[in-house]
Design an enzyme around this catalytic site. Structure first.
Site, PDB file in Angstrom:
ATOM      1  N   CYS A 125     -20.595  -1.489  -1.085  1.00 25.04           N
ATOM      2  CA  CYS A 125     -20.581  -2.226  -2.400  1.00 25.04           C
ATOM      3  C   CYS A 125     -21.988  -2.196  -2.951  1.00 25.04           C
ATOM      4  CB  CYS A 125     -20.412  -3.852  -2.024  1.00 25.04           C
ATOM      5  SG  CYS A 125     -18.850  -3.905  -1.073  1.00 25.04           S
ATOM      6  N   ARG A 141     -20.062   3.810   5.424  1.00 24.43           N
ATOM      7  CA  ARG A 141     -20.367   4.120   4.150  1.00 24.43           C
ATOM      8  C   ARG A 141     -21.769   3.896   3.638  1.00 24.43           C
ATOM      9  NH1 ARG A 141     -15.306   1.817   1.007  1.00 24.43           N
ATOM     10  NH2 ARG A 141     -15.142   0.323   2.963  1.00 24.43           N
ATOM     11  N   ASN A 176     -24.209  -8.719  -7.078  1.00 25.52           N
ATOM     12  CA  ASN A 176     -24.425  -7.726  -6.185  1.00 25.52           C
ATOM     13  C   ASN A 176     -25.744  -6.957  -6.497  1.00 25.52           C
ATOM     14  OD1 ASN A 176     -22.427  -8.060  -4.509  1.00 25.52           O
ATOM     15  ND2 ASN A 176     -21.256  -6.303  -4.890  1.00 25.52           N
ATOM     16  N   ASP A 186       0.845  -1.142   0.076  1.00 24.67           N
ATOM     17  CA  ASP A 186       0.222   0.046  -0.045  1.00 24.67           C
ATOM     18  C   ASP A 186       0.877   1.371   0.335  1.00 24.67           C
ATOM     19  OD1 ASP A 186      -3.312   0.402   1.034  1.00 24.67           O
ATOM     20  OD2 ASP A 186      -2.045   1.863   1.155  1.00 24.67           O
ATOM     21  N   GLY A 213     -27.206  -0.552   2.417  1.00 19.73           N
ATOM     22  CA  GLY A 213     -26.180   0.639   2.523  1.00 19.73           C
ATOM     23  C   GLY A 213     -24.828  -0.045   2.134  1.00 19.73           C
ATOM     24  N   THR A 234     -11.960   1.334  -6.097  1.00 21.98           N
ATOM     25  CA  THR A 234     -12.760   1.730  -7.121  1.00 21.98           C
ATOM     26  C   THR A 234     -13.940   2.544  -6.819  1.00 21.98           C
ATOM     27  OG1 THR A 234     -14.110  -0.309  -7.340  1.00 21.98           O
ATOM     28  CG2 THR A 234     -12.132  -0.249  -8.602  1.00 21.98           C
ATOM     29  N   PHE A 269     -31.010 -12.946   2.362  1.00 25.78           N
ATOM     30  CA  PHE A 269     -31.123 -11.568   1.820  1.00 25.78           C
ATOM     31  C   PHE A 269     -32.704 -11.460   1.596  1.00 25.78           C
ATOM     32  CE2 PHE A 269     -26.879  -9.504   1.261  1.00 25.78           C
ATOM     33  CZ  PHE A 269     -26.284 -10.392   1.730  1.00 25.78           C
ATOM     34  N   LEU A 270     -33.313 -11.711   2.520  1.00 30.23           N
ATOM     35  CA  LEU A 270     -34.912 -11.535   2.340  1.00 30.23           C
ATOM     36  C   LEU A 270     -35.243 -10.643   3.602  1.00 30.23           C
ATOM     37  CD1 LEU A 270     -36.717 -14.164   0.475  1.00 30.23           C
ATOM     38  CD2 LEU A 270     -36.242 -12.006  -0.414  1.00 30.23           C
ATOM     39  N   LYS A 292     -19.714 -10.547 -11.168  1.00 30.21           N
ATOM     40  CA  LYS A 292     -19.738  -9.607  -9.748  1.00 30.21           C
ATOM     41  C   LYS A 292     -20.832  -8.781  -9.525  1.00 30.21           C
ATOM     42  CE  LYS A 292     -18.736  -7.679  -6.083  1.00 30.21           C
ATOM     43  NZ  LYS A 292     -17.731  -7.842  -4.947  1.00 30.21           N
TER      44      LYS A 292
HETATM   45  C1  UGA Z   1     -21.949  -7.283  -0.270  1.00 23.84           C
HETATM   46  C2  UGA Z   1     -22.205  -8.713  -0.745  1.00 23.84           C
HETATM   47  O1  UGA Z   1     -23.001  -9.505   0.056  1.00 23.84           O
HETATM   48  C3  UGA Z   1     -20.846  -9.482  -0.820  1.00 23.84           C
HETATM   49  O2  UGA Z   1     -21.118 -10.735  -1.254  1.00 23.84           O
HETATM   50  C4  UGA Z   1     -19.821  -8.857  -1.781  1.00 23.84           C
HETATM   51  O3  UGA Z   1     -18.569  -9.380  -2.034  1.00 23.84           O
HETATM   52  C5  UGA Z   1     -19.705  -7.291  -1.022  1.00 23.84           C
HETATM   53  O4  UGA Z   1     -20.871  -6.693  -0.941  1.00 23.84           O
HETATM   54  C6  UGA Z   1     -18.753  -6.639  -1.890  1.00 23.84           C
HETATM   55  O5  UGA Z   1     -18.927  -6.338  -3.272  1.00 23.84           O
HETATM   56  O6  UGA Z   1     -17.633  -6.336  -1.654  1.00 23.84           O
HETATM   57  P1  UGA Z   1     -21.666  -6.071   2.286  1.00 23.84           P
HETATM   58  O7  UGA Z   1     -21.477  -4.737   1.363  1.00 23.84           O
HETATM   59  O8  UGA Z   1     -20.261  -6.335   3.057  1.00 23.84           O
HETATM   60  O9  UGA Z   1     -21.321  -7.307   1.260  1.00 23.84           O
HETATM   61  O10 UGA Z   1     -22.785  -6.563   3.020  1.00 23.84           O
HETATM   62  P2  UGA Z   1     -24.172  -7.259   3.069  1.00 23.84           P
HETATM   63  O11 UGA Z   1     -24.239  -8.195   4.012  1.00 23.84           O
HETATM   64  O12 UGA Z   1     -24.380  -8.026   1.860  1.00 23.84           O
HETATM   65  O13 UGA Z   1     -25.012  -6.170   3.429  1.00 23.84           O
HETATM   66  C7  UGA Z   1     -25.352  -4.847   2.430  1.00 23.84           C
HETATM   67  C8  UGA Z   1     -26.529  -4.170   2.950  1.00 23.84           C
HETATM   68  O14 UGA Z   1     -27.754  -4.785   2.769  1.00 23.84           O
HETATM   69  C9  UGA Z   1     -26.465  -3.969   4.406  1.00 23.84           C
HETATM   70  O15 UGA Z   1     -26.978  -2.356   4.729  1.00 23.84           O
HETATM   71  C10 UGA Z   1     -27.343  -4.773   4.878  1.00 23.84           C
HETATM   72  O16 UGA Z   1     -28.058  -4.248   6.184  1.00 23.84           O
HETATM   73  C11 UGA Z   1     -28.377  -4.961   3.892  1.00 23.84           C
HETATM   74  N1  UGA Z   1     -29.297  -6.005   3.954  1.00 23.84           N
HETATM   75  C12 UGA Z   1     -28.655  -7.338   3.704  1.00 23.84           C
HETATM   76  C13 UGA Z   1     -30.580  -5.924   4.133  1.00 23.84           C
HETATM   77  O17 UGA Z   1     -31.240  -5.045   4.520  1.00 23.84           O
HETATM   78  N2  UGA Z   1     -31.304  -7.327   4.147  1.00 23.84           N
HETATM   79  C14 UGA Z   1     -30.752  -8.554   4.032  1.00 23.84           C
HETATM   80  O18 UGA Z   1     -31.442  -9.458   4.112  1.00 23.84           O
HETATM   81  C15 UGA Z   1     -29.313  -8.470   3.595  1.00 23.84           C
END
Ligand code: UGA
Length: 434
Positions: free
Chosen positions: A263, A331, A211, A30, A260, A86, A252-253, A207
């Site tokens: 990603c 974020r 997402n 880094d 937020g 990115t 994810f339901l 990817k």
């Molecule tokens: C997400 C993806 O889940 C990963 O597979 C991916 O690698 C990553 O982005 C990335 O692109 O680097 P992350 O952002 O760490 O991971 O977190 P998540 O667990 O996916 O949650 C994202 C958002 O969705 C959070 O705000 C969470 O509260 C919300 N969420 C998630 C819900 O409101 N309901 C759900 O059922 C699941």
């Protein structure tokens, strides 16, 4: 095997530590001397469960080292992983690839034997080929292949996601590069992890598609939740009834205040821009972004409604400010929409988060930061749960009532049962449960 990982941010650091754990010799690079200095002393700049132990162990056993330059490690590396940021480009929603292309040029100048150049960062379709072109332009005699190896790590469970993934996606165009990648992931073959070997563009798009699909899935259940509230249905049971269909799946339901993080917001926006540029606008992705943005902005008014629509002069306790639990990442967190809106309407906000307060303090001025949930609720006219940290799941209702001025609880993560909270004497509202 030997690799160099460029970028000691979230993805770079987790990937570097996990590859080292697999037995690979990893140099994580880094530009920030401050970061590398801290890492070399065992200080981890982010909160990720288990990462400190993993880094410490692999630094000690010599598999993992940190540096501010890719030289000399790149000279005998089998692969170089680009894991630099990115971010969304200011103004147009496209991914900003300046760090990725900067890394590619520097790699080109330093290649001295056959090396696989791998993109780990989430990069738009076509980036892999552009990296190859840049390397050829900078160093016409370089011997290399470019691969795309997108990460699917969730903050808070990133190490498990790396060590026991649902799949590994590898985009490459030569058997030689595929062999290097397969060798790096050999430990995962032993646990029969499916490997999707594809072309560069296919891997890059996979990817974004994953997402965007997950973001749409969350947004879908959030809209069902709104309808549940109007018709007297329970969104959690609807989600269970839907999710038990193997074609849909239960994950994810979980309805909430809107997604937020670093990603989903960034990647849906980048996919929307790419699809528009290519003349095949993705309406579903556009709607997902729009519905989610509006939802997050609307959450403050739910809290206000629970306070009789007027919060001027009232005190609101906010429990949890990070975008999800087990991270200190702020974020695109819903708290960044909710707290300023409450303050603008005249409320005093007291807040507590187990890990996110250092970062949040910089982003949310005027908040009274507290040492725990009960202190945040002290004298408050209402409490709102924004992040489902485990420590908020088992709060003592009697103690909450004793410290709150009025027993009003807005649970934007549905971690309590309405009947329990009502029986405990709370004016309780949640998401998608009449
Ligand atoms: C997400 C993806 O889940 C990963 O597979 C991916 O690698 C990553 O982005 C990335 O692109 O680097 P992350 O952002 O760490 O991971 O977190 P998540 O667990 O996916 O949650 C994202 C958002 O969705 C959070 O705000 C969470 O509260 C919300 N969420 C998630 C819900 O409101 N309901 C759900 O059922 C699941």
């Amino acid at each position: 095997m030997k690799i160099v990982v460029l970028g000691a941010g979230y993805v770079g650091l987790v990937s570097a530590a996990c590859f080292a754990e697999f037995g690979t010799q990893v140099t994580c690079v880094d530009q920030s001397e401050e970061k590398i200095d801290a890492l070399s002393k065992g200080r981890i700049p982010i909160f990720e469960p288990g990462l400190d132990d993993l880094v410490e162990r692999n630094v000690r056993n010599g598999n993992l080292s940190f540096a501010t330059s890719m030289v000399p490690a790149i000279h005998d590396a089998d692969a170089v992983f680009i894991a630099v940021g990115t971010p969304t480009r200011r103004g147009d929603g496209h991914a900003d690839l300046s760090y990725v292309y900067g890394a590619a040029r520097e790699i080109a100048q330093n290649l001295s034997r056959y090396t696989v150049v791998v993109t780990k960062s989430t990069v738009p379709v076509g980036t892999g080929h552009e990296i190859a072109r840049l390397i050829r332009e900078t160093n016409p005699t370089a011997e290399f292949d470019v691969c795309s190896n997108p990460e699917f790590l969730r903050e808070g469970s990133a190490i498990n996601d790396f060590m026991r993934p649902d799949r590994v996606v590898i985009g490459c165009e030569s058997d030689r590069a595929a062999a290097v990648m397969k060798a790096l992931y050999r430990p995962l073959y032993l646990i029969e992890t499916p490997m999707v070997i594809a072309g560069l563009e296919t891997a890059e798009l996979t990817k974004y598609a994953a997402n965007a699909f997950l973001a749409a899935k969350i947004t879908f259940i959030n809209e069902i939740a709104d309808l549940c509230e109007k018709v007297g249905a329970d969104v959690q049971t609807v989600a269970k009834g839907m999710g038990l269909d193997g074609r849909i799946g239960r994950k994810f339901l979980h309805a909430g205040p809107g997604y937020g993080g670093s990603c989903f917001p960034k990647d849906t926006l980048a996919l929307m821009r790419t699809s528009q540029d290519k003349g095949v606008p993705m309406r579903l992705v556009e709607a997902t972004i729009d519905v989610n943005n509006r939802r997050k902005k609307h959450m403050a008014s739910r809290i206000m409604a629970a306070c009789g629509d007027v919060v001027k002069g009232k005190t609101i306790a906010i429990l949890g400010v990070t975008f999800k639990p087990n991270t200190d990442d702020m974020r695109d967190s819903v708290s960044l929409d909710v707290i300023p809106a409450l303050q603008e309407a005249g409320a005093v906000v007291r807040a507590y988060d187990p890990e996110g307060m250092d970062e949040a303090e910089k982003l949310l001025p005027g908040v009274i930061w507290c040492k725990d949930a009960y202190e945040a609720m002290h004298g408050a006219d209402a409490a709102a749960i924004l992040t489902e940290w485990n420590e908020f799941r088992a709060l003592d209702p009697a103690r909450m009532k004793a410290v709150l001025k009025s027993p009003v609880l807005v649970d934007l993560r549905n971690i309590y049962k309405p009947e329990d909270m009502r029986a405990a004497g709370f004016h309780y509202t949640s998401i998608g449960r009449a």
